[in-house]
Design a protein around this motif. Structure first.
Motif, PDB file in Angstrom:
ATOM      1  N   VAL A   1      -2.779   8.610   4.637  1.00 56.21           N
ATOM      2  CA  VAL A   1      -3.568   7.833   3.691  1.00 56.21           C
ATOM      3  C   VAL A   1      -3.859   6.478   4.322  1.00 56.21           C
ATOM      4  CG1 VAL A   1      -1.535   6.876   2.533  1.00 56.21           C
ATOM      5  CG2 VAL A   1      -3.704   6.986   1.296  1.00 56.21           C
TER       6      VAL A   1
ATOM      7  N   SER B   1     -10.370   2.260  -2.722  1.00 58.91           N
ATOM      8  CA  SER B   1     -11.299   3.002  -3.580  1.00 58.91           C
ATOM      9  C   SER B   1     -10.682   3.327  -4.933  1.00 58.91           C
ATOM     10  CB  SER B   1     -11.739   4.295  -2.885  1.00 58.91           C
ATOM     11  OG  SER B   1     -10.662   5.217  -2.791  1.00 58.91           O
ATOM     12  N   LYS B   2      -9.349   3.163  -5.024  1.00 55.32           N
ATOM     13  CA  LYS B   2      -8.644   3.425  -6.278  1.00 55.32           C
ATOM     14  C   LYS B   2      -8.152   2.133  -6.923  1.00 55.32           C
ATOM     15  CE  LYS B   2      -7.216   7.923  -4.498  1.00 55.32           C
ATOM     16  NZ  LYS B   2      -6.090   8.800  -4.101  1.00 55.32           N
ATOM     17  N   GLY B   3      -8.708   1.000  -6.477  1.00 60.61           N
ATOM     18  CA  GLY B   3      -8.390  -0.286  -7.106  1.00 60.61           C
ATOM     19  C   GLY B   3      -7.258  -1.059  -6.486  1.00 60.61           C
ATOM     20  N   LYS B   4      -6.762  -0.631  -5.310  1.00 63.89           N
ATOM     21  CA  LYS B   4      -5.657  -1.335  -4.649  1.00 63.89           C
ATOM     22  C   LYS B   4      -6.149  -1.943  -3.324  1.00 63.89           C
ATOM     23  CE  LYS B   4      -2.096  -0.449  -7.439  1.00 63.89           C
ATOM     24  NZ  LYS B   4      -2.771   0.247  -8.513  1.00 63.89           N
ATOM     25  N   THR B   5      -7.169  -2.792  -3.403  1.00 61.29           N
ATOM     26  CA  THR B   5      -7.727  -3.439  -2.213  1.00 61.29           C
ATOM     27  C   THR B   5      -6.738  -4.450  -1.639  1.00 61.29           C
ATOM     28  OG1 THR B   5      -9.949  -3.232  -3.146  1.00 61.29           O
ATOM     29  CG2 THR B   5      -9.685  -4.768  -1.316  1.00 61.29           C
TER      30      THR B   5
ATOM     31  N   SER C   1      -5.562   2.332   3.845  1.00 59.77           N
ATOM     32  CA  SER C   1      -5.767   1.284   2.846  1.00 59.77           C
ATOM     33  C   SER C   1      -7.181   1.335   2.276  1.00 59.77           C
ATOM     34  CB  SER C   1      -5.461  -0.086   3.454  1.00 59.77           C
ATOM     35  OG  SER C   1      -4.078  -0.182   3.753  1.00 59.77           O
TER      36      SER C   1
ATOM     37  N   ALA D   1       0.800   4.154  -2.840  1.00 59.40           N
ATOM     38  CA  ALA D   1       0.564   5.570  -2.536  1.00 59.40           C
ATOM     39  C   ALA D   1       1.682   6.443  -3.098  1.00 59.40           C
ATOM     40  CB  ALA D   1       0.440   5.763  -1.028  1.00 59.40           C
TER      41      ALA D   1
ATOM     42  N   GLU E   1       1.424   6.648  -6.956  1.00 67.18           N
ATOM     43  CA  GLU E   1       0.338   7.538  -7.378  1.00 67.18           C
ATOM     44  C   GLU E   1       0.767   9.003  -7.289  1.00 67.18           C
ATOM     45  OE1 GLU E   1      -4.171   8.829  -6.002  1.00 67.18           O
ATOM     46  OE2 GLU E   1      -3.328   6.924  -5.329  1.00 67.18           O
TER      47      GLU E   1
ATOM     48  N   SER F   1       0.820  -1.207   0.000  1.00 67.44           N
ATOM     49  CA  SER F   1       0.000   0.000   0.000  1.00 67.44           C
ATOM     50  C   SER F   1       0.859   1.264   0.000  1.00 67.44           C
ATOM     51  CB  SER F   1      -0.947  -0.008   1.201  1.00 67.44           C
ATOM     52  OG  SER F   1      -1.871  -1.074   1.107  1.00 67.44           O
TER      53      SER F   1
ATOM     54  N   ASP G   1      -8.597   4.174   1.506  1.00 68.13           N
ATOM     55  CA  ASP G   1      -8.436   5.163   0.434  1.00 68.13           C
ATOM     56  C   ASP G   1      -7.892   4.498  -0.831  1.00 68.13           C
ATOM     57  OD1 ASP G   1      -9.200   7.219   2.201  1.00 68.13           O
ATOM     58  OD2 ASP G   1      -7.118   7.544   2.843  1.00 68.13           O
ATOM     59  N   LEU G   2      -6.900   3.642  -0.643  1.00 62.12           N
ATOM     60  CA  LEU G   2      -6.286   2.972  -1.790  1.00 62.12           C
ATOM     61  C   LEU G   2      -7.230   1.950  -2.413  1.00 62.12           C
ATOM     62  CD1 LEU G   2      -2.745   2.621  -0.252  1.00 62.12           C
ATOM     63  CD2 LEU G   2      -3.359   4.042  -2.212  1.00 62.12           C
TER      64      LEU G   2
END
Length: 339
Positions: free
Chosen positions: A208, A215-219, A210, A156, A159, A152, A212-213
């Motif tokens: 930040v 929600s951007k496709g990094k579950t 996990s 971050a 990104e 994660s 948050d991530l």
């Protein structure tokens, strides 16, 4: 990378554990067609159902006197992977990134259960003066390497257009992170509860999470892995293990206070803190896990995508064909749990 000392210690530990590997899974009982005489479980101090099962001794009750349940505590999924490779653990808890790494490297295990979907329970905690990801330039950030937190953190940074040259990312296990934070040796850490909560209580702020991530496709997930050898020899034992984990999820959903009491005792924190930390995770019962959103399709796709990301950022050298990640996720055990 891990320090030379840690590599030496890991190698020495692995060699020693290999000497006792035959005790895992009870090989003699396998030949007789019975249940295992011993199950070695690698667990971590994460506020999820695994600690409920451990504290309440549900496995001991389910298997009876004929099977010894041995719980071994590990600091991170990377350490669990090392123990599984050494033959000293039958079932263990690893994050989705360590699981993806394990499959990529050829570890012979499969995923029968999702302990939790990681939300706000893992996050990047920073000290004063750091207000955004760009502010991390020149800072020292700790995280357990090869963990979901490491994954994660790298996501971050990527990104934000940062890399290892602009941010000093160091390898440290959770307890060591807390000590380094208090000494002032680090500027921040990407880590999970309960250590995360301690950093925030000591003046840290969240940059930040996990969630948050995700929600951007990094579950990311906390997953169970069971060795192929054990699962093939003792499928009924794995079904029994999964049933107890499902029981824990149902308790978390129906009586969070009771579940928090058990988790608090294992983590040596207050029930209120345990309940709050449980709330940062998403728990899914067996019926839902067996569907396409999770074990059926969502998780295999996630593990494959995680492998590709780890290769892109230089954390692994090999990504296997997608079928390898699909085959490594086994929904049959979750499907076997009575509803």
């Amino acid at each position: 990378m891990r320090t030379p000392l840690r590599r030496v210690l890991a190698a020495a530990t692995a060699a020693a554990l290999l000497l006792t590997a035959a005790a895992c899974g009870g090989d003699d009982d396998a030949k007789a067609g019975g249940k295992p005489s011993k199950i070695v479980i690698g667990y971590q101090q994460i506020p999820n159902g695994d600690l409920v099962v451990k504290h309440n001794k549900w496995l001991e009750q389910a298997f009876g006197d004929g099977t010894t349940i041995e719980w071994k505590l590990f600091d991170s999924g990377g350490s669990v992977n090392e123990a599984i490779q050494a033959g000293s653990v039958d079932i263990g808890l690893v994050g989705s990134s360590p699981a993806s790494r394990g499959i990529s490297s050829g570890i012979k295990y499969r995923v029968p259960w999702i302990f939790d979907v990681i939300g706000k329970a893992e996050a990047l905690a920073v000290k004063g003066g750091v207000t955004d990801i760009q502010s991390l330039k020149g800072k020292t950030i700790a995280t357990p390497f090869a963990s979901t937190s490491h994954y994660s953190l790298l996501a971050a940074l990527q990104e934000a257009g940062l890399d290892g040259k602009s941010v000093k990312v160091i390898d440290s296990e959770p307890d060591a992170i807390l000590a380094a934070w208090k000494r002032g040796d680090i500027d921040g850490a990407y880590v999970w509860n309960p250590v995360l909560a301690k950093l925030l209580a000591d003046g840290g702020t969240t940059l930040v999470t996990s969630a948050d991530l995700a929600s951007k496709g990094k579950t990311t997930y906390d997953l169970a892995v069971v060795t192929d050898d054990f699962a093939d020899k003792y499928p009924d034992a794995v079904k029994t293990w999964v049933a107890q984990q499902d029981k824990a999820v149902k308790l978390i959903k129906s009586d969070a206070d009771a579940a928090a009491t058990a988790i608090a005792a294992e983590l040596q924190i207050s029930p209120a803190d345990a309940k709050a930390q449980m709330g940062d995770l998403i728990f899914v019962d067996a019926a839902d896990q067996a569907g396409d959103e999770y074990l059926g399709k969502g998780l295999p796709d996630n593990l494959f995508a995680t492998a590709k990301f780890n290769k892109d950022v230089g954390q692994i050298t090999t990504v296997r064909e997608q079928k390898s990640y699909t085959d490594a996720v086994d929904a049959t055990f979750a499907k076997s749990v009575p509803q």
